[in-house]
Design a protein around this motif. Sequence first.
Motif, PDB file in Angstrom:
ATOM      1  N   GLY A   1      53.328  21.259  50.789  1.00 32.49           N
ATOM      2  CA  GLY A   1      53.292  19.892  50.267  1.00 32.49           C
ATOM      3  C   GLY A   1      52.787  19.848  48.835  1.00 32.49           C
ATOM      4  N   TYR A   2      53.313  18.878  48.096  1.00 29.84           N
ATOM      5  CA  TYR A   2      52.992  18.808  46.673  1.00 29.84           C
ATOM      6  C   TYR A   2      51.606  18.225  46.412  1.00 29.84           C
ATOM      7  CZ  TYR A   2      55.078  19.693  42.150  1.00 29.84           C
ATOM      8  OH  TYR A   2      55.387  20.250  40.939  1.00 29.84           O
ATOM      9  N   VAL A   3      51.168  17.266  47.241  1.00 26.83           N
ATOM     10  CA  VAL A   3      49.815  16.718  47.064  1.00 26.83           C
ATOM     11  C   VAL A   3      48.790  17.813  47.327  1.00 26.83           C
ATOM     12  CG1 VAL A   3      48.112  15.118  47.986  1.00 26.83           C
ATOM     13  CG2 VAL A   3      50.423  14.334  47.580  1.00 26.83           C
ATOM     14  N   ASN A   4      49.006  18.570  48.415  1.00 26.51           N
ATOM     15  CA  ASN A   4      48.078  19.654  48.747  1.00 26.51           C
ATOM     16  C   ASN A   4      47.998  20.684  47.624  1.00 26.51           C
ATOM     17  OD1 ASN A   4      48.281  18.277  51.058  1.00 26.51           O
ATOM     18  ND2 ASN A   4      48.761  20.022  52.366  1.00 26.51           N
ATOM     19  N   TYR A   5      49.100  20.806  46.896  1.00 28.45           N
ATOM     20  CA  TYR A   5      49.173  21.779  45.814  1.00 28.45           C
ATOM     21  C   TYR A   5      48.484  21.250  44.563  1.00 28.45           C
ATOM     22  CZ  TYR A   5      51.998  23.603  41.808  1.00 28.45           C
ATOM     23  OH  TYR A   5      52.438  24.089  40.619  1.00 28.45           O
ATOM     24  N   VAL A   6      48.788  20.009  44.201  1.00 24.67           N
ATOM     25  CA  VAL A   6      48.301  19.471  42.930  1.00 24.67           C
ATOM     26  C   VAL A   6      46.891  18.891  43.036  1.00 24.67           C
ATOM     27  CG1 VAL A   6      48.703  17.684  41.202  1.00 24.67           C
ATOM     28  CG2 VAL A   6      50.613  19.023  42.047  1.00 24.67           C
ATOM     29  N   ALA A   7      46.648  18.095  44.085  1.00 26.10           N
ATOM     30  CA  ALA A   7      45.418  17.303  44.116  1.00 26.10           C
ATOM     31  C   ALA A   7      44.120  18.122  44.049  1.00 26.10           C
ATOM     32  CB  ALA A   7      45.427  16.379  45.329  1.00 26.10           C
ATOM     33  N   PRO A   8      43.960  19.208  44.835  1.00 26.04           N
ATOM     34  CA  PRO A   8      42.659  19.888  44.790  1.00 26.04           C
ATOM     35  C   PRO A   8      42.262  20.341  43.386  1.00 26.04           C
ATOM     36  CG  PRO A   8      43.932  20.700  46.634  1.00 26.04           C
ATOM     37  CD  PRO A   8      44.854  19.825  45.831  1.00 26.04           C
ATOM     38  N   ALA A   9      43.223  20.815  42.604  1.00 20.02           N
ATOM     39  CA  ALA A   9      42.888  21.257  41.248  1.00 20.02           C
ATOM     40  C   ALA A   9      42.767  20.069  40.292  1.00 20.02           C
ATOM     41  CB  ALA A   9      43.943  22.238  40.750  1.00 20.02           C
TER      42      ALA A   9
ATOM     43  N   TRP B   1      27.319  13.799  41.405  1.00 24.08           N
ATOM     44  CA  TRP B   1      27.251  14.494  42.698  1.00 24.08           C
ATOM     45  C   TRP B   1      27.902  13.666  43.809  1.00 24.08           C
ATOM     46  CZ3 TRP B   1      23.943  19.094  42.411  1.00 24.08           C
ATOM     47  CH2 TRP B   1      24.185  19.952  43.478  1.00 24.08           C
ATOM     48  N   PRO B   2      27.487  12.381  43.950  1.00 19.96           N
ATOM     49  CA  PRO B   2      28.183  11.580  44.984  1.00 19.96           C
ATOM     50  C   PRO B   2      29.680  11.431  44.707  1.00 19.96           C
ATOM     51  CG  PRO B   2      26.403  10.322  43.935  1.00 19.96           C
ATOM     52  CD  PRO B   2      26.391  11.658  43.317  1.00 19.96           C
ATOM     53  N   LEU B   3      30.056  11.389  43.423  1.00 23.19           N
ATOM     54  CA  LEU B   3      31.483  11.255  43.122  1.00 23.19           C
ATOM     55  C   LEU B   3      32.251  12.511  43.558  1.00 23.19           C
ATOM     56  CD1 LEU B   3      31.324   9.552  39.606  1.00 23.19           C
ATOM     57  CD2 LEU B   3      31.826   8.488  41.795  1.00 23.19           C
ATOM     58  N   CYS B   4      31.606  13.681  43.362  1.00 31.12           N
ATOM     59  CA  CYS B   4      32.204  14.933  43.847  1.00 31.12           C
ATOM     60  C   CYS B   4      32.373  14.878  45.356  1.00 31.12           C
ATOM     61  CB  CYS B   4      31.297  16.122  43.528  1.00 31.12           C
ATOM     62  SG  CYS B   4      31.561  16.799  41.909  1.00 31.12           S
ATOM     63  N   MET B   5      31.331  14.393  46.008  1.00 38.27           N
ATOM     64  CA  MET B   5      31.368  14.282  47.464  1.00 38.27           C
ATOM     65  C   MET B   5      32.507  13.362  47.892  1.00 38.27           C
ATOM     66  SD  MET B   5      29.093  16.002  48.854  1.00 38.27           S
ATOM     67  CE  MET B   5      27.684  16.966  48.529  1.00 38.27           C
ATOM     68  N   PHE B   6      32.661  12.282  47.141  1.00 38.13           N
ATOM     69  CA  PHE B   6      33.725  11.319  47.430  1.00 38.13           C
ATOM     70  C   PHE B   6      35.097  12.005  47.333  1.00 38.13           C
ATOM     71  CE2 PHE B   6      36.842   8.438  45.395  1.00 38.13           C
ATOM     72  CZ  PHE B   6      37.063   7.580  46.457  1.00 38.13           C
ATOM     73  N   TYR B   7      35.300  12.766  46.274  1.00 37.83           N
ATOM     74  CA  TYR B   7      36.592  13.432  46.087  1.00 37.83           C
ATOM     75  C   TYR B   7      36.824  14.518  47.127  1.00 37.83           C
ATOM     76  CZ  TYR B   7      38.592  11.548  41.784  1.00 37.83           C
ATOM     77  OH  TYR B   7      39.208  10.750  40.874  1.00 37.83           O
ATOM     78  N   LEU B   8      35.810  15.382  47.275  1.00 34.71           N
ATOM     79  CA  LEU B   8      35.993  16.556  48.127  1.00 34.71           C
ATOM     80  C   LEU B   8      35.899  16.213  49.606  1.00 34.71           C
ATOM     81  CD1 LEU B   8      33.813  19.008  46.034  1.00 34.71           C
ATOM     82  CD2 LEU B   8      36.299  18.977  46.143  1.00 34.71           C
ATOM     83  N   GLY B   9      35.226  15.117  49.907  1.00 36.21           N
ATOM     84  CA  GLY B   9      35.087  14.725  51.305  1.00 36.21           C
ATOM     85  C   GLY B   9      36.107  13.674  51.679  1.00 36.21           C
ATOM     86  N   PHE B  10      35.785  12.415  51.320  1.00 34.93           N
ATOM     87  CA  PHE B  10      36.686  11.323  51.654  1.00 34.93           C
ATOM     88  C   PHE B  10      38.082  11.552  51.076  1.00 34.93           C
ATOM     89  CE2 PHE B  10      38.762   7.402  50.294  1.00 34.93           C
ATOM     90  CZ  PHE B  10      38.934   6.783  51.509  1.00 34.93           C
ATOM     91  N   GLY B  11      38.116  12.002  49.815  1.00 39.28           N
ATOM     92  CA  GLY B  11      39.402  12.164  49.141  1.00 39.28           C
ATOM     93  C   GLY B  11      40.331  13.124  49.868  1.00 39.28           C
ATOM     94  N   PHE B  12      39.779  14.269  50.261  1.00 40.08           N
ATOM     95  CA  PHE B  12      40.612  15.257  50.949  1.00 40.08           C
ATOM     96  C   PHE B  12      41.045  14.739  52.313  1.00 40.08           C
ATOM     97  CE2 PHE B  12      40.143  19.594  48.798  1.00 40.08           C
ATOM     98  CZ  PHE B  12      40.070  19.008  47.557  1.00 40.08           C
ATOM     99  N   GLN B  13      40.123  14.017  52.958  1.00 36.96           N
ATOM    100  CA  GLN B  13      40.441  13.416  54.248  1.00 36.96           C
ATOM    101  C   GLN B  13      41.580  12.418  54.074  1.00 36.96           C
ATOM    102  OE1 GLN B  13      37.723  13.747  56.923  1.00 36.96           O
ATOM    103  NE2 GLN B  13      39.479  13.354  58.239  1.00 36.96           N
ATOM    104  N   PHE B  14      41.451  11.577  53.046  1.00 41.31           N
ATOM    105  CA  PHE B  14      42.413  10.505  52.768  1.00 41.31           C
ATOM    106  C   PHE B  14      43.812  11.072  52.543  1.00 41.31           C
ATOM    107  CE2 PHE B  14      44.540   7.594  49.785  1.00 41.31           C
ATOM    108  CZ  PHE B  14      44.417   6.397  50.468  1.00 41.31           C
ATOM    109  N   TYR B  15      43.901  12.167  51.798  1.00 36.04           N
ATOM    110  CA  TYR B  15      45.208  12.751  51.520  1.00 36.04           C
ATOM    111  C   TYR B  15      45.570  13.875  52.501  1.00 36.04           C
ATOM    112  CZ  TYR B  15      45.427  10.196  47.118  1.00 36.04           C
ATOM    113  OH  TYR B  15      45.488   9.211  46.175  1.00 36.04           O
ATOM    114  N   ALA B  16      44.739  14.036  53.539  1.00 37.36           N
ATOM    115  CA  ALA B  16      44.972  15.058  54.563  1.00 37.36           C
ATOM    116  C   ALA B  16      45.149  16.450  53.963  1.00 37.36           C
ATOM    117  CB  ALA B  16      46.182  14.697  55.418  1.00 37.36           C
ATOM    118  N   ILE B  17      44.223  16.798  53.058  1.00 39.99           N
ATOM    119  CA  ILE B  17      44.248  18.121  52.440  1.00 39.99           C
ATOM    120  C   ILE B  17      43.277  19.016  53.210  1.00 39.99           C
ATOM    121  CG2 ILE B  17      43.810  19.399  50.296  1.00 39.99           C
ATOM    122  CD1 ILE B  17      44.229  16.665  48.850  1.00 39.99           C
TER     123      ILE B  17
END
Lengths: 381, 390
Positions: free
Chosen positions: A181-189, A243-259
């Motif tokens: 998937g393209y989101v899984n490829y692009v979004a984490p970086a 720090w909380p913003l990182c948590m938001f991206y790496l936690g909620f964000g990854f969950q949200f986009y199913a990464i």
Amino acid sequence: MTLLALMRNEWRAVWATPIIGLTVFGGVLFYFFLYPLPYVKQVPRDQPVVVVNLDGSQLSRRLERMVDATPQVKLACRAHSIEAARDIFIREKLAGILVIPEHFYRDLLLGRRPTLSYAGDASYFLVFSTVLEGLAGAGSTLAAEAKINRMLVSGQALPLAAERHSALELNLRSVFNPTAGYVNYVAPAIFVVILHQTLVLGLGILGGLENEARRDGERAYRQEAASLKLLVVRTGLFTAIYWPLCMFYLGFGFQFYAIPRHADFLELNMVILPFLLGAACFGTCLGLLLPRRELAGPIVMFSSMPLVFGSGFIWPLEAIPAPISAIIQYIPVIPAIRMFLGLNQMGGDFGMLLPVWKQMWLCVALYGVLAWVLLRMEKQR
Amino acid sequence: MKPSSTHLLRREVDDLVGDPWLLSLVTWVPLLLAFTMWWIFSQGIATELPVGVVDLDKSRTSRALVRHFEASPSLKMDDTFLAVPQAISALKAGHIYGLVILPRGLEEQTLRGRPPRVTVFSNGQFLLTQKVINAAVLQAQGTYTATVETVWNLASVTPVLDGALSAALPVANQTVPLFNAAKNYTQFLVSAILPAIWQMMMGIGPILSLSAVHRKHTLSGWLGGTPVRALLAKMVFLTALFWLHGLFSLTVMYGGLGWPMHGDWSLLLVAQLMTAWASTGAACLIFLLTRDAARSISIAVVLVASALAFMGVTFPVSDMPLAARIWRSLIPICHYIEIQISQANYGAPVEMAIPQLAALGLLLLPGLVALALAPRFAGPGRARSGEAAA
């Protein structure tokens, strides 16, 4: 100036400037939705192709239906010649052409190896590979069937023929991003880049603003506070905000986009610390050098492009010219991308990634010292 | 007193030369950035990608298979791994992009005519390298099985080589990458990155220019008694400057780098002119509405920095959701790039560009709105007449 007073001043400076809050919180939130937006469908589907069936047999019509049945492509229309197909292709903005040669069925029966031609639009690489995957997939299924049929005709039993139709069974597996998937490829970086760039931008704006004020003759607390103290408070504050913003991206964000996430929570935080400190020191340096706040935006924007494409997740590191990778290695976001992808996406072992982690701390040291020197120089002026 | 056109033009040149940041933005910054981006992709084709091999069979057949993989220019086989776990952790650490596992008994099974199962892992986190590796692996498998089966068939089915080959591979296939025959990544991506850089410059430049005059004379003073003429002069000057940049990048791509250009040059130039005006106009409007450098730059950055992602070059527009298509329709370069690709690559008929030209036509409006709004922000011509006297 006491540490407490300095912290109060920094806190006020950040919140008193709406553009910083907007950049940090607005930017982080807006980009969270904006950058993955084009890719939310993950993989291109049903790319329209035109078929040129010069054979017209039952078998070739079956191939047409098999092609149409793949998720990658759909048959948009038929053409009677290759020239006509080319015209339709351009006019209707299609993605590919399938050519079934004359006497395809007869030649296949006679064992004359007919040639199927697949053409795709290589102006768009992802479209091209999708179209090829669909067309070649259907074609090879047909070829395998033909082979099994022939073996049955020559007297072999069906199960044996089905098993023996190829000398090598290839089990091709996509790991770390099973659906490609393209989101899984692009979004984490890209998420790491967004966090880094907005942090640097926020500090750049803050520094530029102070420089403007200083030129206007105002004496800011930046000149009064001890250099090291100011550096610690400023980078500490931005690290704490992010720090909380990182948590938001790496936690909620990854969950949200199913990464997928593979990193251990503690290890992830061990990466966040040098990442944010490095970015904060880098941003502080930028802020000290900018005469005006509005210049931070363009600099950060222009730098994003080589950082994204030079980081190695799109174009392989092996192919990037050595001088470029040697230079950008010292921008905190580059080792951070490798570290976050390695730990969180690929489930890598922290021990094996240790050199990258050390490189992140090297960035902290490099820009920490540079910022300190710049602050000292400013005071002596 | 109406300022003459030559006076207005000279004023614009002075503004440009007088602001080192603006001057950098329209000279060496885009040039350096474009060169860097071209350099990053200059290899054009990803080759020698490290792929690990764990050979559990260690036979003649398994080594022959590895040689088939090695023959591909895309792959660089690393067979130093002794066990699977060791290779997996190298894959996880990103030292290798793929891993081929040759099972025990590979040779024996092959000799008995039972196909052995070879597992290949490829790292999907690096999508581009994965596609290159998968294609190379499939090709290597194709040549390998053709060789092995032809030998089988020569023994059992037919003594004729052609017949044996056709029994192994009953259908041949041919792939044709249209419009970029070598599948060159430089041509594919850099031809979109250069316009994206151009768009960034055009989104920022007018704001830096207006904020410089705002700083020096205040906006109202600079607009003076003839606000429309003053603003129009700046917009025309910058549009012309940006148009030259666009022309230069086209010359470099289709002249210097020698990428094929099959279409209509005059159509491309018209599209570039419209893109330049649309971008300049929108940037000026943003500044007029905020009258604050930092805020207007932030808005412009949000729009233009995302241009490349929304162009539809890396991911097809037809598969983007509606929100993404609305967003991209606001960015002039996203319409321009479609014209550039259909002209340069396809040599498409001119009338195919009508929808994009119409969209660019609509995007010319913000510039006109900015001109219409200019008198509202004009004040007494104090600063400007002072400048004229000097």
